[in-house]
Design a protein around this motif. Sequence first.
Motif, mmCIF file in Angstrom:
data_model
loop_
_atom_site.group_PDB
_atom_site.id
_atom_site.type_symbol
_atom_site.label_atom_id
_atom_site.label_comp_id
_atom_site.label_asym_id
_atom_site.label_seq_id
_atom_site.Cartn_x
_atom_site.Cartn_y
_atom_site.Cartn_z
ATOM 1 N N ASP A 149 0.844 -1.185 0.000
ATOM 2 C CA ASP A 149 0.000 0.000 0.000
ATOM 3 C C ASP A 149 0.885 1.242 0.000
ATOM 4 O OD1 ASP A 149 -2.781 -1.086 0.342
ATOM 5 O OD2 ASP A 149 -1.773 -2.039 2.038
ATOM 6 N N VAL A 150 0.603 2.149 -0.922
ATOM 7 C CA VAL A 150 1.336 3.403 -0.988
ATOM 8 C C VAL A 150 0.424 4.494 -0.450
ATOM 9 C CG1 VAL A 150 2.465 5.061 -2.505
ATOM 10 C CG2 VAL A 150 2.646 2.602 -2.982
ATOM 11 N N MET A 151 0.851 5.141 0.618
ATOM 12 C CA MET A 151 0.054 6.190 1.249
ATOM 13 C C MET A 151 0.831 7.491 1.155
ATOM 14 S SD MET A 151 -1.226 4.091 4.516
ATOM 15 C CE MET A 151 -1.017 2.339 4.335
ATOM 16 N N ASP A 152 0.252 8.471 0.457
ATOM 17 C CA ASP A 152 0.971 9.703 0.187
ATOM 18 C C ASP A 152 0.608 10.858 1.108
ATOM 19 O OD1 ASP A 152 -1.545 10.344 -0.671
ATOM 20 O OD2 ASP A 152 -0.982 10.759 -2.742
ATOM 21 N N GLY A 153 -0.280 10.633 2.061
ATOM 22 C CA GLY A 153 -0.662 11.679 2.985
ATOM 23 C C GLY A 153 -1.727 12.619 2.441
ATOM 24 N N HIS A 154 -2.148 12.430 1.201
ATOM 25 C CA HIS A 154 -3.176 13.290 0.619
ATOM 26 C C HIS A 154 -4.581 12.765 0.924
ATOM 27 C CE1 HIS A 154 -4.826 16.280 -2.064
ATOM 28 N NE2 HIS A 154 -5.528 15.334 -2.657
ATOM 29 N N PHE A 155 -4.838 11.511 0.627
ATOM 30 C CA PHE A 155 -6.153 10.911 0.865
ATOM 31 C C PHE A 155 -6.230 10.175 2.196
ATOM 32 C CE2 PHE A 155 -5.854 11.173 -3.770
ATOM 33 C CZ PHE A 155 -6.977 11.937 -4.024
ATOM 34 N N VAL A 156 -5.095 9.720 2.652
ATOM 35 C CA VAL A 156 -5.012 9.008 3.925
ATOM 36 C C VAL A 156 -3.783 9.521 4.671
ATOM 37 C CG1 VAL A 156 -6.135 6.917 3.081
ATOM 38 C CG2 VAL A 156 -3.669 7.122 2.908
ATOM 39 N N PRO A 157 -3.705 9.303 5.990
ATOM 40 C CA PRO A 157 -2.502 9.723 6.724
ATOM 41 C C PRO A 157 -1.254 9.082 6.116
ATOM 42 C CG PRO A 157 -4.230 9.057 8.250
ATOM 43 C CD PRO A 157 -4.702 8.705 6.867
ATOM 44 N N ASN A 158 -0.166 9.797 6.160
ATOM 45 C CA ASN A 158 1.094 9.305 5.618
ATOM 46 C C ASN A 158 1.693 8.280 6.579
ATOM 47 O OD1 ASN A 158 3.376 8.936 4.137
ATOM 48 N ND2 ASN A 158 4.274 10.927 4.587
ATOM 49 N N ILE A 159 1.437 7.030 6.333
ATOM 50 C CA ILE A 159 1.954 5.927 7.146
ATOM 51 C C ILE A 159 2.800 5.062 6.225
ATOM 52 C CG2 ILE A 159 1.385 3.919 8.557
ATOM 53 C CD1 ILE A 159 -1.355 5.273 9.074
#
Length: 64
Positions: free
Chosen positions: A36-46
């Motif tokens: 999972d790539v989380m960029d901090g835009h749609f979801v918290p940056n984890i």
Amino acid sequence: MTRKIQLSPSLMTMDLDQFKEQITFLNDKVNSFHIDVMDGHFVPNITLSLPGSWNRYARSPMCR
């Protein structure tokens, strides 16, 4: 009609203390591994910090 089911388990749910054992167990059972790539835009940056040697154990490709 026969469909081939493809499995791609998420590495986010694995126990990093058992990383080598879990990847080795899954190698012949899955088509790929999902990260999972989380960029901090749609979801918290984890960030999931995979051990740098994941490709030593994984024979299936990564998908994201």
